[in-house]
Design a protein around this motif. Structure first.
Motif, mmCIF file in Angstrom:
data_model
loop_
_atom_site.group_PDB
_atom_site.id
_atom_site.type_symbol
_atom_site.label_atom_id
_atom_site.label_comp_id
_atom_site.label_asym_id
_atom_site.label_seq_id
_atom_site.Cartn_x
_atom_site.Cartn_y
_atom_site.Cartn_z
ATOM 1 N N ILE A 47 -4.917 0.887 -9.945
ATOM 2 C CA ILE A 47 -4.966 -0.223 -8.981
ATOM 3 C C ILE A 47 -5.350 -1.531 -9.689
ATOM 4 C CG2 ILE A 47 -6.280 -1.160 -7.018
ATOM 5 C CD1 ILE A 47 -6.535 1.766 -6.000
ATOM 6 N N GLU B 264 0.828 -1.210 0.000
ATOM 7 C CA GLU B 264 0.000 0.000 0.000
ATOM 8 C C GLU B 264 0.864 1.262 0.000
ATOM 9 O OE1 GLU B 264 -3.002 0.006 3.034
ATOM 10 O OE2 GLU B 264 -3.221 2.171 2.907
ATOM 11 N N TYR C 186 -5.282 15.631 -11.340
ATOM 12 C CA TYR C 186 -6.450 16.431 -10.962
ATOM 13 C C TYR C 186 -6.526 17.714 -11.800
ATOM 14 C CZ TYR C 186 -9.594 19.243 -8.097
ATOM 15 O OH TYR C 186 -10.626 20.034 -7.666
ATOM 16 N N ARG C 187 -5.384 18.379 -11.982
ATOM 17 C CA ARG C 187 -5.387 19.633 -12.753
ATOM 18 C C ARG C 187 -5.767 19.378 -14.207
ATOM 19 N NH1 ARG C 187 0.262 20.970 -9.961
ATOM 20 N NH2 ARG C 187 -0.583 21.547 -7.930
ATOM 21 N N ARG D 97 -1.005 12.824 -8.163
ATOM 22 C CA ARG D 97 -2.405 13.205 -7.944
ATOM 23 C C ARG D 97 -2.724 14.606 -8.466
ATOM 24 N NH1 ARG D 97 -1.831 13.840 -1.353
ATOM 25 N NH2 ARG D 97 -0.204 15.419 -1.480
ATOM 26 N N ASP D 98 -1.836 15.573 -8.175
ATOM 27 C CA ASP D 98 -2.171 16.946 -8.542
ATOM 28 C C ASP D 98 -2.139 17.153 -10.054
ATOM 29 O OD1 ASP D 98 -2.655 17.630 -5.926
ATOM 30 O OD2 ASP D 98 -0.605 18.326 -5.556
ATOM 31 N N ARG E 123 -9.508 1.306 -1.257
ATOM 32 C CA ARG E 123 -9.772 0.532 -2.472
ATOM 33 C C ARG E 123 -8.574 -0.376 -2.810
ATOM 34 N NH1 ARG E 123 -13.430 1.102 -6.935
ATOM 35 N NH2 ARG E 123 -12.959 -0.672 -8.246
ATOM 36 N N PHE E 124 -7.383 0.183 -2.623
ATOM 37 C CA PHE E 124 -6.169 -0.598 -2.889
ATOM 38 C C PHE E 124 -6.090 -1.812 -1.964
ATOM 39 C CE2 PHE E 124 -1.772 -1.745 -2.245
ATOM 40 C CZ PHE E 124 -1.312 -1.860 -3.544
ATOM 41 N N SER F 187 -5.302 21.598 -6.065
ATOM 42 C CA SER F 187 -4.784 20.295 -5.616
ATOM 43 C C SER F 187 -5.916 19.280 -5.554
ATOM 44 C CB SER F 187 -4.176 20.415 -4.222
ATOM 45 O OG SER F 187 -3.111 21.325 -4.255
ATOM 46 N N ALA F 188 -5.548 18.036 -5.658
ATOM 47 C CA ALA F 188 -6.546 16.968 -5.556
ATOM 48 C C ALA F 188 -7.186 17.013 -4.165
ATOM 49 C CB ALA F 188 -5.884 15.621 -5.790
ATOM 50 N N PRO F 189 -8.487 16.743 -4.082
ATOM 51 C CA PRO F 189 -9.166 16.772 -2.775
ATOM 52 C C PRO F 189 -8.483 15.833 -1.770
ATOM 53 C CG PRO F 189 -10.747 16.514 -4.548
ATOM 54 C CD PRO F 189 -9.397 16.381 -5.166
ATOM 55 N N TYR G 98 0.574 7.708 -5.856
ATOM 56 C CA TYR G 98 -0.583 8.605 -5.857
ATOM 57 C C TYR G 98 -0.152 10.025 -5.514
ATOM 58 C CZ TYR G 98 -4.821 10.931 -4.331
ATOM 59 O OH TYR G 98 -5.829 11.852 -4.187
ATOM 60 N N ALA H 48 -9.772 7.177 0.450
ATOM 61 C CA ALA H 48 -10.706 6.322 -0.296
ATOM 62 C C ALA H 48 -9.948 5.385 -1.232
ATOM 63 C CB ALA H 48 -11.673 7.198 -1.096
ATOM 64 N N LEU H 49 -8.927 5.924 -1.892
ATOM 65 C CA LEU H 49 -8.172 5.093 -2.835
ATOM 66 C C LEU H 49 -7.323 4.053 -2.102
ATOM 67 C CD1 LEU H 49 -7.258 7.847 -5.425
ATOM 68 C CD2 LEU H 49 -8.503 5.740 -5.921
ATOM 69 N N ALA H 50 -6.782 4.453 -0.949
ATOM 70 C CA ALA H 50 -5.978 3.483 -0.176
ATOM 71 C C ALA H 50 -6.863 2.318 0.270
ATOM 72 C CB ALA H 50 -5.342 4.170 1.021
ATOM 73 N N PHE I 63 1.778 2.299 -3.429
ATOM 74 C CA PHE I 63 0.661 2.929 -4.140
ATOM 75 C C PHE I 63 0.481 4.375 -3.683
ATOM 76 C CE2 PHE I 63 -3.784 4.256 -3.903
ATOM 77 C CZ PHE I 63 -4.021 4.425 -5.255
ATOM 78 N N VAL I 64 0.520 4.573 -2.380
ATOM 79 C CA VAL I 64 0.319 5.930 -1.849
ATOM 80 C C VAL I 64 1.422 6.859 -2.363
ATOM 81 C CG1 VAL I 64 0.297 7.308 0.270
ATOM 82 C CG2 VAL I 64 -0.991 5.172 0.167
ATOM 83 N N LEU J 149 -9.525 12.031 -1.136
ATOM 84 C CA LEU J 149 -9.355 10.991 -2.164
ATOM 85 C C LEU J 149 -8.343 9.927 -1.748
ATOM 86 C CD1 LEU J 149 -9.268 12.530 -5.756
ATOM 87 C CD2 LEU J 149 -10.904 10.938 -4.755
ATOM 88 N N GLU J 150 -7.283 10.359 -1.081
ATOM 89 C CA GLU J 150 -6.203 9.415 -0.762
ATOM 90 C C GLU J 150 -6.710 8.267 0.116
ATOM 91 O OE1 GLU J 150 -2.310 11.011 0.195
ATOM 92 O OE2 GLU J 150 -2.087 9.459 1.733
#
Lengths: 200, 160
Positions: free
Chosen positions: A63, A23, A38-39, A34-35, B45-46, B33-35, A30, B41-43, A26-27, B38-39
């Motif tokens: 994933i 995990e 998102y942008r 992520r930004d 899901r992972f 920036s991404a909300p 991410y 929720a995705l974690a 993955f984080v 989200l992190e």
């Protein structure tokens, strides 16, 4: 603006660890992307809610289908941007559009230009908002290259791969897109100038 | 201003002005920036996905073993009825050697021989030079006959 090539190995190692179920890996991926995702989604979608959905779906795709990513074809960042672009454009397609309105020089109808969502609006700055409106009024293939090449950190080669066109077409399309965008901005500016003259 | 769109490249002044405007949008976008939610929720899901993959990995060898067993069973299955319904002609396999009725070199060179179960009067054994008790001459004898492709008897084996 282009994405620095950099050394892909650390990211590939992270991806391998992620695929083994770590995990933390993955984080890390991410947080790294992520930004940018998102942008990009925000530029395509114009609304924060849709952009958040697109971002979430993009990373769920990572994933569940990480095996689809081929390092030989580009960076992970570019691949994620490609997934986000496709998801955002799929959302656009769900709203029926008159084909005539997709002609290169057609301005979108007023109701399709995203003027009325102040809370979800991408841009607080007035100048940026003007550009965003003009961008939204462009035909999708012009908007595509402007977002990918001018507003995101993708190289021409990466944009070409995402759009499924050759790099020469990206360059020529970008040149035309810039002309069209400038003309749209001048059209928006002209009525404002006329109104200001009338007041004087 | 020209109402018709032109694809001509922008002159340097207009190009610079456009760059400035695009830069305004670029800067505004960079501030987004991404909300934050989200992190998590995705974690989650992972984790779910990783757990299900672990189960799949754990079950994979069992699935392979089950598949191998199934294939083996399918391959063996046709043999079993055959074994049950088609026993050796003798019903047993340890009834002793065949007695040659023809010279051994002839029997050995004979192509396409056939073993056939047979039943005949014991008296017939006397014709092949075998001892027969007169009081049992009429009894039937069970035997396996080795025939040549032309139908000539080559050897015989008595079965119990």
């Amino acid at each position: 603006m282009t994405m620095a090539p950099g050394d892909p190995q650390p990211e590939l190692a992270l991806l391998a660890r992620m695929r083994r179920g770590e995990e933390g890996a993955f984080v890390a991926i991410y947080r790294r992307h992520r930004d940018a995702v998102y942008r990009l989604a925000l530029l395509y979608a114009g609304s924060a809610g849709t952009a958040a959905d697109v971002t979430q779906d993009t990373f769920v795709h990572l994933i569940t289908r990480a095996a689809q990513y081929d390092p030989a074809r580009g960076t992970l960042g570019a691949w994620l941007c490609g997934v986000a672009r496709n998801l955002a454009r799929r959302g656009e397609r769900e709203t029926p559009v008159d084909p005539a309105s997709l002609a290169d020089d057609a301005a979108l109808p007023e109701d399709r230009v995203d003027r009325d969502t102040p809370l979800e609006c991408l841009l607080r700055d007035e100048a940026a908002e003007e550009v965003r409106r003009a961008l939204a009024a462009l035909a999708p293939h012009y908007r595509d290259v402007l977002i990918l090449c001018e507003l995101s950190e993708l190289s021409y080669a990466e944009a070409a791969q995402l759009c499924g066109i050759d790099i020469g077409t990206v360059r020529s399309r970008l040149s035309r897109a810039r002309s069209r965008l400038a003309q749209h901005l001048e059209r928006y500016a002209a009525p404002q100038g006329a109104r200001e003259s009338a007041h004087e | 201003m020209n109402d018709h769109p032109s694809d001509a490249p922008l002159d340097p002044a207009r190009s610079t002005l456009l760059d400035l405007r695009l830069d305004a949008l670029r800067r505004a976008a960079a501030a987004e920036s991404a909300p934050a939610g989200l992190e998590a929720a995705l974690a989650a899901r992972f984790r779910t996905h990783a757990r299900s993959r672990r189960w799949h990995r754990a079950l994979a060898p069992l699935a392979v073993a089950a598949a191998v067993a199934l294939v083996a069973w399918i391959l063996r299955a046709p043999d079993e009825p055959h074994a049950a319904t088609s026993p050796p002609a003798s019903g047993k396999t340890d009834d002793g050697p065949f007695l040659a009725l023809r010279p051994l070199d002839v029997v050995a060179l004979e192509p396409g021989v056939t073993v056939v179960s047979a039943q005949f009067p014991r008296a017939l054994l006397a014709e092949w030079g075998l001892p027969v008790a007169p009081d049992r001459a009429a009894e039937p004898v069970h035997a396996e006959m080795l025939y040549s492709a032309a139908g000539e008897p080559l050897a015989v084996r008595l079965v119990r």
